[in-house]
Design an enzyme around this catalytic site. Sequence first.
Site, short mmCIF file in Angstrom:
data_model
loop_
_atom_site.label_atom_id
_atom_site.label_comp_id
_atom_site.label_asym_id
_atom_site.label_seq_id
_atom_site.Cartn_x
_atom_site.Cartn_y
_atom_site.Cartn_z
N HIS A 124 0.97 -1.42 -0.37
CA HIS A 124 0.11 -0.07 0.42
C HIS A 124 1.45 1.53 -0.02
O HIS A 124 1.65 0.70 0.18
CB HIS A 124 -0.49 0.52 0.83
CG HIS A 124 -1.91 1.01 1.28
ND1 HIS A 124 -2.08 2.54 2.05
CD2 HIS A 124 -3.29 1.03 1.31
CE1 HIS A 124 -2.78 2.91 1.75
NE2 HIS A 124 -3.37 2.10 1.26
N ASP A 201 3.49 -4.00 7.87
CA ASP A 201 1.82 -3.40 7.96
C ASP A 201 0.58 -4.13 7.99
O ASP A 201 0.49 -5.32 6.98
CB ASP A 201 2.07 -2.83 6.29
CG ASP A 201 0.47 -2.01 6.08
OD1 ASP A 201 -0.85 -2.65 6.45
OD2 ASP A 201 0.00 -1.71 4.95
N GLN A 204 -5.36 -5.08 7.00
CA GLN A 204 -5.34 -6.12 6.19
C GLN A 204 -5.77 -7.87 7.59
O GLN A 204 -6.17 -8.14 7.32
CB GLN A 204 -5.46 -6.15 4.77
CG GLN A 204 -5.42 -4.89 4.26
CD GLN A 204 -6.84 -4.39 4.53
OE1 GLN A 204 -8.21 -4.85 4.43
NE2 GLN A 204 -7.06 -3.62 3.86
N LYS A 227 -10.22 -1.35 10.87
CA LYS A 227 -10.28 -1.80 9.27
C LYS A 227 -10.98 -3.22 10.51
O LYS A 227 -10.99 -4.17 10.32
CB LYS A 227 -9.25 -1.67 8.56
CG LYS A 227 -9.24 -0.55 7.84
CD LYS A 227 -7.58 -1.54 6.35
CE LYS A 227 -6.82 -0.20 5.62
NZ LYS A 227 -8.06 0.35 4.69
N CYS A 365 -5.14 2.34 -3.46
CA CYS A 365 -3.45 2.99 -2.92
C CYS A 365 -2.15 1.96 -2.96
O CYS A 365 -1.42 1.75 -2.31
CB CYS A 365 -3.77 3.31 -1.50
SG CYS A 365 -5.01 4.86 -1.72
N1 C6P Z 1 -6.85 0.43 2.74
C1 C6P Z 1 -8.35 0.14 1.63
O1 C6P Z 1 -8.83 0.37 0.86
P1 C6P Z 1 -4.93 4.03 7.04
O2 C6P Z 1 -5.36 4.60 6.53
O3 C6P Z 1 -3.55 4.28 7.97
O4 C6P Z 1 -6.19 3.59 7.90
O5 C6P Z 1 -4.76 2.25 6.15
C2 C6P Z 1 -3.95 2.46 5.68
C3 C6P Z 1 -3.17 1.14 4.82
C4 C6P Z 1 -2.38 0.71 4.83
N2 C6P Z 1 -2.09 -0.70 4.51
C5 C6P Z 1 -3.02 -1.10 3.50
C6 C6P Z 1 -2.45 -2.49 3.75
C7 C6P Z 1 -3.84 -0.95 3.99
O6 C6P Z 1 -5.00 -1.23 3.22
C8 C6P Z 1 -4.42 0.55 4.02
C9 C6P Z 1 -6.13 0.58 3.82
C10 C6P Z 1 -7.70 0.97 2.13
O7 C6P Z 1 -7.88 -0.67 1.37
C11 C6P Z 1 -7.34 2.32 2.40
S1 C6P Z 1 -6.62 3.07 0.71
#
Ligand code: C6P
Length: 408
Positions: A124, A201, A204, A227, A365
């Site tokens: 991401h 990271d 997910q 999430k 992203c």
């Molecule tokens: N993915 C998706 O629709 P934040 O925004 O900080 O809570 O998470 C960012 C992020 C980082 N790593 C991974 C693997 C992610 O999936 C995400 C967020 C969302 O897939 C929004 S782009």
Amino acid sequence: MSSFNWQSIKNDFPILDNSRREKPLVYLDNAATTQKPLAVIDKVDEYYKNYNANVHRGVHSLSVKATDAYEGARETVRDFINARSVRELIFVRGTTEAINLVASSYGGSKIKQGDEIIVSEMEHHSNIVPWQLLAERAGAKIKVIPINDHGELDLNNFPAMFSDKTKILAVGHISNALGTINPIKDMIKEAHKHNVPVIIDGAQAIPHSKVDVQDLDCDFYAFSGHKAYGPTGIGVLYAKEALLEAMPPYQGGGEMILRVSFDDTQFNDIPAKFEAGTPNIAGAIGMAAGLEYINNIGLDAIATYEHELLEYALERAADHPQLKLVGTAKHKASILSFLYDGVHAHDIGTILDCEGVAIRTGHHCAMPVMDHFGVPATARASFAFYNSRADIDALFKALDRVKEVFKL
Ligand code: C6P
């Protein structure tokens, strides 16, 4: 199907109660954010109604109660990921801030001209751009683990990517764009052979599978509350205590200091050293309620059920020759990323929305993933435990509508 009464679980989520809506909703955008159960909504509501106060600062009983709940949330997180101590847990805004914190504080102090940072092609942007910014500042280099056409990491050359210049490995646990579950335990082991710390990271992974940071032996693990059925604007950075002790503060301000003078400012102990300013108190309390909610169902049961949903969706997808999956890894989470016979992903998303089915469309992203597959965007349905086979049937019925509109 699993024995748990998954159907009744929907009743815990007010937004999924279709009797309250003008139009029925089938929510399949859980990788973007999950819906919130009453258990979370009520906890946040209760904090604001009954004991809203700042933490760590007041002697009055409201502040003591808020502090107890905030620090209690940290203990809930500790237990959830099996960290050794609450000292290893920093509350942040989310995964993005957690990774920026590590890149800025750890990376800023350790990574110098000519050093190397390893990331993967399926990251991401939150696990790419902070490292690029750091590399730019420090004069370091980014090395990229490639992916294959199933959307799996190609680890054939992985051990050879390390050198004495490698300073960190940054890799995702589960890809948001592909659903791939990465073999992070083996990767961490390999990195440690080269004395390289690893940041995972986990955005997910946290809501879908058991994460044990001691068993993984990761050095850093980042995730977001929203999430995992909790509120937005709150997340966690786990880091091994010795690393946090040695790292300089990320931001300066209240709470992160012991003493301030113009001659000599001393920083607070961890984790406070990394929590400058008034934190997201309601967020932390709500996030802990979300994790407790997950615990009450059980992550093993959740993983099994969501896998059954994925299998069912894959079965249904096989009947649609127009549908081409992007991400066909052997180990896959409940994420279905796809193309549909040349129809732009945004058109698919719009038609599905008219049919009451919410999915995400775009690059997610993860533009390097899109580049790998030579597409600008995919349509993505992502499942949570409150989804059912009926929701998946609704998805494919709505895709029939795409066929009709585009005369496929
Ligand atoms: N993915 C998706 O629709 P934040 O925004 O900080 O809570 O998470 C960012 C992020 C980082 N790593 C991974 C693997 C992610 O999936 C995400 C967020 C969302 O897939 C929004 S782009």
